[in-house]
Structure formats: structure tokens, C-alpha cells
Design a protein around this motif. Sequence first.
Motif, PDB file in Angstrom:
ATOM      1  N   ARG A  40      21.360  11.626   6.555  1.00  0.00           N
ATOM      2  CA  ARG A  40      22.576  12.308   7.048  1.00  0.00           C
ATOM      3  C   ARG A  40      22.434  12.709   8.514  1.00  0.00           C
ATOM      4  O   ARG A  40      23.357  12.633   9.293  1.00  0.00           O
ATOM      5  CB  ARG A  40      22.877  13.522   6.183  1.00  0.00           C
ATOM      6  CG  ARG A  40      24.033  13.167   5.249  1.00  0.00           C
ATOM      7  CD  ARG A  40      24.748  14.326   4.789  1.00  0.00           C
ATOM      8  NE  ARG A  40      23.771  15.271   4.250  1.00  0.00           N
ATOM      9  CZ  ARG A  40      24.101  16.419   3.720  1.00  0.00           C
ATOM     10  NH1 ARG A  40      25.351  16.768   3.640  1.00  0.00           N
ATOM     11  NH2 ARG A  40      23.185  17.237   3.234  1.00  0.00           N
ATOM     12  N   HIS A  41      21.238  13.070   8.867  1.00  0.00           N
ATOM     13  CA  HIS A  41      20.993  13.453  10.257  1.00  0.00           C
ATOM     14  C   HIS A  41      20.782  12.224  11.147  1.00  0.00           C
ATOM     15  O   HIS A  41      21.287  12.156  12.269  1.00  0.00           O
ATOM     16  CB  HIS A  41      19.767  14.365  10.333  1.00  0.00           C
ATOM     17  CG  HIS A  41      19.377  14.695  11.739  1.00  0.00           C
ATOM     18  ND1 HIS A  41      18.538  13.906  12.495  1.00  0.00           N
ATOM     19  CD2 HIS A  41      19.759  15.722  12.551  1.00  0.00           C
ATOM     20  CE1 HIS A  41      18.402  14.417  13.698  1.00  0.00           C
ATOM     21  NE2 HIS A  41      19.131  15.527  13.762  1.00  0.00           N
ATOM     22  N   ASP A  42      20.037  11.233  10.642  1.00  0.00           N
ATOM     23  CA  ASP A  42      19.555  10.156  11.513  1.00  0.00           C
ATOM     24  C   ASP A  42      20.515   8.966  11.683  1.00  0.00           C
ATOM     25  O   ASP A  42      20.521   8.322  12.725  1.00  0.00           O
ATOM     26  CB  ASP A  42      18.230   9.597  10.971  1.00  0.00           C
ATOM     27  CG  ASP A  42      17.104  10.621  11.011  1.00  0.00           C
ATOM     28  OD1 ASP A  42      17.306  11.688  11.630  1.00  0.00           O
ATOM     29  OD2 ASP A  42      16.038  10.349  10.421  1.00  0.00           O
ATOM     30  N   LEU A  43      21.280   8.646  10.653  1.00  0.00           N
ATOM     31  CA  LEU A  43      22.020   7.377  10.701  1.00  0.00           C
ATOM     32  C   LEU A  43      23.183   7.333  11.692  1.00  0.00           C
ATOM     33  O   LEU A  43      23.361   6.319  12.368  1.00  0.00           O
ATOM     34  CB  LEU A  43      22.538   6.983   9.309  1.00  0.00           C
ATOM     35  CG  LEU A  43      21.483   6.563   8.288  1.00  0.00           C
ATOM     36  CD1 LEU A  43      22.140   5.797   7.155  1.00  0.00           C
ATOM     37  CD2 LEU A  43      20.402   5.711   8.919  1.00  0.00           C
ATOM     38  N   PRO A  44      24.002   8.411  11.809  1.00  0.00           N
ATOM     39  CA  PRO A  44      25.197   8.270  12.640  1.00  0.00           C
ATOM     40  C   PRO A  44      24.909   7.774  14.052  1.00  0.00           C
ATOM     41  O   PRO A  44      25.626   6.906  14.574  1.00  0.00           O
ATOM     42  CB  PRO A  44      25.787   9.691  12.653  1.00  0.00           C
ATOM     43  CG  PRO A  44      25.304  10.287  11.359  1.00  0.00           C
ATOM     44  CD  PRO A  44      23.948   9.714  11.123  1.00  0.00           C
TER      45      PRO A  44
END
Length: 495
Positions: free
Chosen positions: A441-445
Motif C-alpha cells: 500500500r505504501h510502496d506500489l503507487p
Amino acid sequence: MSIEQFLSVDRLARLPQSVARPAYDRDAVTSGIFHFGPGAFHRVHQSWYVDDLLATDPRWAITAASLQTSAVRDALQPQGNLYTVAVLDEHISFRVIGALREILVAPEDVGAVLRRLAAPETHIVTITVTEKGYCLGGAGDLDTARAEIQQDLATPRSPVSLIGFLVEGLRLRRTAGLRPFTMLSCDNLVDNGVKLARAVGQFAREIDPELARWIGEEGRCPRTMVDSITPFTDDALRDRVAAALGCRDRWPVQRESFVQWVIEDSFADEVPDWAAVGVTVTDDVPAYDRTKLRLLNGAHSALAYLGSLAGFSTVSQAMADRTLSAFVEKLMRVEIMPSIRAPRGLDLGAYAASLLKRFRNPTMQHALAQIAWDGSQKLPIRILGTIADNLQAGRPIERLCLPVAAWLHFVRRNALDGGKLADPMAGTLLDLGRRMQGDARHDLPAFLALDELFPATLARDAQFTTALARGYDELGVGGVADRGTVHRACAALAH
Ligand code: CS2
């Protein structure tokens, strides 16, 4: 090993009988082919075929040019541009290739490169500069913001880029009243010839619309598919070759015995008798290139990232891991094969089985790190296109998403381990990597926002982002990806 002598023109006749050598008079050949990028792949592949051609037709020797460094020229020139190919399979064989007549270093002598490109005897330009050498943007157009393209647009008569050289070479030929040369991209791009034609056309239009029209009408960039697994040269190879030759080769190269070259039947000028040396000339190259890029290269990249995270160094080591090889086989059969229209007469199932066998070749030490290079350039071609097709057709994508997730962990691991990555986007990727926390949730965007990699339709597709996030989190359970997490994630999808 204490062999002190080096391979040279003089030593050729004194090599052991077991070593194959040019079957023609090297002084009697002319350079009908100009090649950009005489790296290992060119030397085991196109040069090998040309060495066969020269046995019956002396017009097709190769003048090659490196666009960046002088390393190949410096190593091979003292040997009269001879070098050894070791073919590694159950049976190991050695052959000295004589097809390279001359090796130029473009930044040292731009004029010499242009003179050869404009020479009447040059009919074909072959190219292996890897994906990034084409200077293409995300949508497959010429990236005119790239420094070398900007420089060539400003001073087109003294080019530095592949595209700049081709266009200037073609301009000189047109001025001299010659036919354009056929441009043969031999890199692992989908529709490589179409992309090359587009880039050349776009560049030419910027500097001279009349020239662009002539190239568009008269020029040809056939698609090709090239294949032969070619591990980097290492000391083990140097020693093996020295033992076989009785002298040292400054830069031998190696490959598996399988070799394939498929060329689209569309040429601007004279061509050699390709078929006589085993090249397939056909109208069906798109079927060959997708089959190979998706199955072979897609599986290779999956092994490279998952295998590296699991602590393996080579393809055959990773394939000896039952969980990993079972996953790769399912990936190929369940999610890649259904996306492919096989070339006429090819049994896809048998082809996939032969690839798995080639990956297991125990005589080759094919480093996963070599395949892991340039992930930002390779993944869209090898895996993301298959994902997009599967989404559109309602087919599964979970397995295909796992290597993409593994690549993200690979970037993160490299960012944490001292910040090195062989990739033209290394700066951006390592920056993102340093800020990653191991949680999707933190890394992908931030990664999905890289539109040169992830087209908007894919980045916004909920099925894709969910599957990618799941794979990413599974590989990162406990903080970092390791053999345990790779095994669990692969085992869950190896059905
Ligand atoms: C490999 C390819 O290094 C890589 O990325 O996947 O070089 C592969 O070995 C060749 O395409 C095989 O023909």
C-alpha cells in the motif's frame, strides 16, 4: 594456466584440428554488412551465420562499430579480429570466427563509420544495442528528450546515437545516388523492425522531410527474432578456450548449441542467401518474436528476480530448485502460452519443454544478474504486455504478477545494499527503492506512476494492482524477500 601465446592470424593454421576455423580466404572478402554493437551476442549469433555465408559468398563480411567503448576493438584487433565461440552443451565445441573484418569505435572516428555506412558495397546494417539503445519513450516513439538524440538533432552530420548514425548514413547514400541499406534490428524488442523504422522516420522528419520521405518509401527495417542463450565471458571460459586452442583468446564468447535467426522477408537492397545458412526468412515474424519474447525471455526474467531474491546465482541453479522450476513451468503453460499465436508448424507445448531443458543446461553458468539488468526496459516487453492481453481476454494474471513484484523487491534490495542497479532508470528506481517500506500500500503507487513502464490502463486496472500487491506483500512477509518467502509465494501459484 601458463599458456602465454595469444590467438593471431598467424596461429590460425596451427590450431588443433578439433577447433573449427574460417573456411574461406579472409583477405578476399568485402564488407557487405555493417554492424552496430559487436557485443557477445552479436559475436555468437550474426557473426557465426555470416562466417558460414562467407564460405560460399565473399561479399558479406562485417565491419562493426561500438557506439561507446573501445573494449571489443582493443581486445580483438591484435588478433586480427578473430575470436573463439565455445558452444556449451552435452558436447562442447570450439570455433574461431573470421567474419569481423574491421572494428571501429564510433566516438573515436565518426567519419570512418559514416564512410562505411555510405560505401556502395554495404547493403545491410545489423544492430544489437539492447533495448535502451533505440532511445524510445514509453509509447514506442523516439524519445526526443534524450540527451544523445537532442545532440544529434542539433548536429546531425556528426552523430553519437544509433538513430543519428543510421539517418546520416542514409542521407549520404541518397546524396551519392545509392540504394538505402536494409536495417536489421537484432534486439529483443516486440516488432523490433517496426520500432526502428518509426524512430528513424521520426528523426529524419525533424531534420529533412524529403530525406524522411525517401527512407519511408525505399528503406526497409525487417522484423527479426534472434535466439541463443549467451552467458557473459568469465575466467572459466577463457581457461577452457586456452586449453582447447593452445593459446589464449583475449575475448572469447560462449553460447548454448541452440541458435535461431528469423528475418522478415522485406529488404531494401541485395541480400545474401540467408536460407543457405539456416536463417528462416518468413512473413510470420510477429508470431516468432512474441513466442520467444514472452516464453523464453519472460521466464528468464521471472527466474532472474525470483531466483536472485531466493539467493541463487545462475539459471541452472534456480532451475534445480523444485519449487521455483514448478512455478516457472506453470507460469509458462497457464498464463503465457494462452496469450500466444504460435508460428505455423510450431508445437507450443514442445517449445516450452525445450526451453525448460535449455534453462537446465548444466554446462552453462548463466548469471541471473546478467538477465536482471535493465529490468525497466525488459519487463514491459517480456511480461507486462502479456498481462495486458490476459486482462483483456479474461485470463489469469497472478503468476505473471509475481516476477513483477519480485523486481520491485529486487530494486528495494539493491537500494538498501549500497544503491547499485544496472538500468537506464537506475537513478529514479533507486530513489523510489530507498523510500520503500516493504508494504504494497505504501510502496506500489509511486512505481505504478512510472508511465514509461506501466501504461495508464494497466496502472489503473484493479485486478492488476490487487494481484501485484498480493505478490509483493507475500514476497515481503517479515520485512524482506528471501528464499522462504519466494518458496511460499511460488508454491501457492505452482498449480
Ligand atoms: C536474457 C536474454 O539477458 C537476458 O535478458 O533473457 O539475453 C536471452 O538469453 C536471449 O534472448 C536468448 O536468446
